[in-house]
Design an enzyme around this catalytic site. Structure first.
Site, PDB file in Angstrom:
ATOM      1  CE  LYS A   1       0.708   1.251   4.472  1.00 19.14           C
ATOM      2  NZ  LYS A   1       1.430   2.235   4.794  1.00 19.14           N
TER       3      LYS A   1
ATOM      4  CG  ASP B   1      -1.562   0.058   7.964  1.00 22.00           C
ATOM      5  OD1 ASP B   1      -2.191   0.994   8.560  1.00 22.00           O
ATOM      6  OD2 ASP B   1      -0.298   0.470   7.945  1.00 22.00           O
TER       7      ASP B   1
HETATM    8  P1  ATP Z   1       3.423  -0.086   8.242  1.00 15.25           P
HETATM    9  O1  ATP Z   1       3.530   0.802   7.169  1.00 15.25           O
HETATM   10  O2  ATP Z   1       2.286  -0.938   8.273  1.00 15.25           O
HETATM   11  O3  ATP Z   1       4.118   0.092   9.407  1.00 15.25           O
HETATM   12  P2  ATP Z   1       6.081  -1.357   7.077  1.00 15.25           P
HETATM   13  O4  ATP Z   1       6.058  -1.654   5.651  1.00 15.25           O
HETATM   14  O5  ATP Z   1       6.542  -0.193   7.895  1.00 15.25           O
HETATM   15  O6  ATP Z   1       4.614  -1.380   7.658  1.00 15.25           O
HETATM   16  P3  ATP Z   1       6.511  -4.329   7.685  1.00 15.25           P
HETATM   17  O7  ATP Z   1       7.341  -4.604   6.598  1.00 15.25           O
HETATM   18  O8  ATP Z   1       5.114  -4.684   7.567  1.00 15.25           O
HETATM   19  O9  ATP Z   1       6.688  -2.498   7.650  1.00 15.25           O
HETATM   20  O10 ATP Z   1       7.106  -4.850   8.874  1.00 15.25           O
HETATM   21  C1  ATP Z   1       7.578  -4.531   9.970  1.00 15.25           C
HETATM   22  C2  ATP Z   1       8.206  -5.298  11.147  1.00 15.25           C
HETATM   23  O11 ATP Z   1       7.295  -6.285  11.157  1.00 15.25           O
HETATM   24  C3  ATP Z   1       9.432  -5.891  10.489  1.00 15.25           C
HETATM   25  O12 ATP Z   1      10.041  -6.008  12.090  1.00 15.25           O
HETATM   26  C4  ATP Z   1       9.380  -7.234  10.563  1.00 15.25           C
HETATM   27  O13 ATP Z   1      10.129  -8.153  10.885  1.00 15.25           O
HETATM   28  C5  ATP Z   1       7.852  -7.556  11.224  1.00 15.25           C
HETATM   29  N1  ATP Z   1       7.040  -8.772  10.195  1.00 15.25           N
HETATM   30  C6  ATP Z   1       6.415  -9.852  10.745  1.00 15.25           C
HETATM   31  N2  ATP Z   1       5.696 -10.277   9.953  1.00 15.25           N
HETATM   32  C7  ATP Z   1       6.189  -9.736   8.741  1.00 15.25           C
HETATM   33  C8  ATP Z   1       5.729 -10.073   7.284  1.00 15.25           C
HETATM   34  N3  ATP Z   1       4.958 -11.031   7.239  1.00 15.25           N
HETATM   35  N4  ATP Z   1       6.304  -9.165   6.367  1.00 15.25           N
HETATM   36  C9  ATP Z   1       7.074  -8.159   6.881  1.00 15.25           C
HETATM   37  N5  ATP Z   1       7.598  -7.869   7.885  1.00 15.25           N
HETATM   38  C10 ATP Z   1       6.905  -8.732   9.117  1.00 15.25           C
END
Ligand code: ATP
Length: 283
Positions: free
Chosen positions: A10, A136
């Site tokens: 997203k 989210d």
């Molecule tokens: P958001 O914008 O919703 O905060 P993000 O893109 O910044 O998401 P993600 O990549 O979703 O962050 O993940 C952040 C944390 O979640 C990491 O520390 C990761 O290890 C953990 N995590 C747990 N499960 C997953 C997964 N399936 N994919 C990615 N990260 C994951």
């Protein structure tokens, strides 16, 4: 027979923080949409009553900390399921990037298991179940363009953005969403004109969308990480429109209507940044 689900990334077309709530969460108002960059999730029934996650990633755990694992566990408990599942994940969405990869994986597992286990739960119920996994996740269950409020559990569908290309660049740092929210002084926030973005989507007005899209978390992340600010300047200088940080960052994205322009910006940015993508807006 297994089930396949796509888990798209997203981006935030807007992100406003209206205040801090008594329960510690922030009250947000954001417009999110999906892009053609996705993880692939394959689900297969297991004879024994266990959840098994396999993926090749240095950054994401495959145990119960994985949001895909959590989603399977929460759905199993909610519906009293005694079957097991093997979740194979092919991760393409950068991790800790502000692109909601983990939330999208969790939502894809909820949709996929709904099919695999023939539960026939409506998306509204899956979204409600998903809100216990992450803020989210409800948005990601629907996978469209939406105005999202509350702490993420109120999702109102919106028309998809006008067709365009999205260039994304992620500096080589991970940003903790909770840290950025902690650092935000909610009193200082200059609130967005979210209704103008909604109007731009309704009118399919690309220029207006680019003019009003904004993210109040940029101030925090850009001050703390100069490399993100630098990337934003580079993307803007290269001619992308509506250049914005997604979520809490550090990914910066920009929009263009012509693919040729997108390719030229993509090629230019690859000189500065290892992780650059050029994808279609989905919505
Ligand atoms: P958001 O914008 O919703 O905060 P993000 O893109 O910044 O998401 P993600 O990549 O979703 O962050 O993940 C952040 C944390 O979640 C990491 O520390 C990761 O290890 C953990 N995590 C747990 N499960 C997953 C997964 N399936 N994919 C990615 N990260 C994951």
């Amino acid at each position: 027979m297994g089930v396949l689900e796509k888990a798209p990334a997203k981006i935030n077309l807007s992100l406003d923080v209206l205040g801090k709530r008594d329960d510690g969460y922030h009250e947000v108002e954001m417009i999110m949409t999906t892009i053609d960059l996705y993880d692939r999730i394959e689900l297969e029934s297991l004879a024994n009553d266990t959840i098994h996650v396999s993926l090749a990633s240095r950054y994401v755990p495959s145990d119960e900390r994985n949001l895909a694992y959590k989603a399977a566990q929460v759905l199993k408990d909610h519906c009293n399921i005694n079957n097991g599942v093997h979740i194979r994940m092919d991760k393409n969405i950068p991790v800790s990037a502000g692109l909601g990869g983990g939330s999208s994986d969790a939502a894809a597992v909820l949709r996929g298991l709904n099919r695999l286990w023939k539960l026939e739960l409506p998306l509204e119920e899956l979204a409600h179940i998903g809100s216990a996994i992450g803020s989210d996740v409800p948005f990601c269950v629907y996978n469209n363009t939406a105005l999202v409020k509350g702490r993420g559990e109120k999702v109102f569908p919106l028309p998809k953005p006008p067709p365009c290309w999205v260039i994304l660049a992620k500096p080589d740092i991970g940003v903790s969403t909770s840290k950025i929210f902690q650092l935000l002084n909610t009193e200082d926030v200059v609130h967005l004109r979210t209704e103008e973005i909604v109007n731009a989507l309704i009118a399919k007005d690309f220029q207006k969308l680019c003019t009003y899209s904004a993210n109040v978390l940029e101030k925090v992340t850009l001050e703390r990480y100069p490399e993100v600010l630098e990337l934003k300047k580079k993307m803007t200088g290269a001619g992308a429109l509506g250049v914005l940080m997604s979520g809490s960052g550090p990914t910066i994205y920009g929009l263009v209507q012509q693919e040729k322009k997108g390719i030229s910006i993509y090629n230019g940015l690859r000189g500065f940044c290892d992780e650059v993508y050029l994808v279609r807006m989905l919505g």
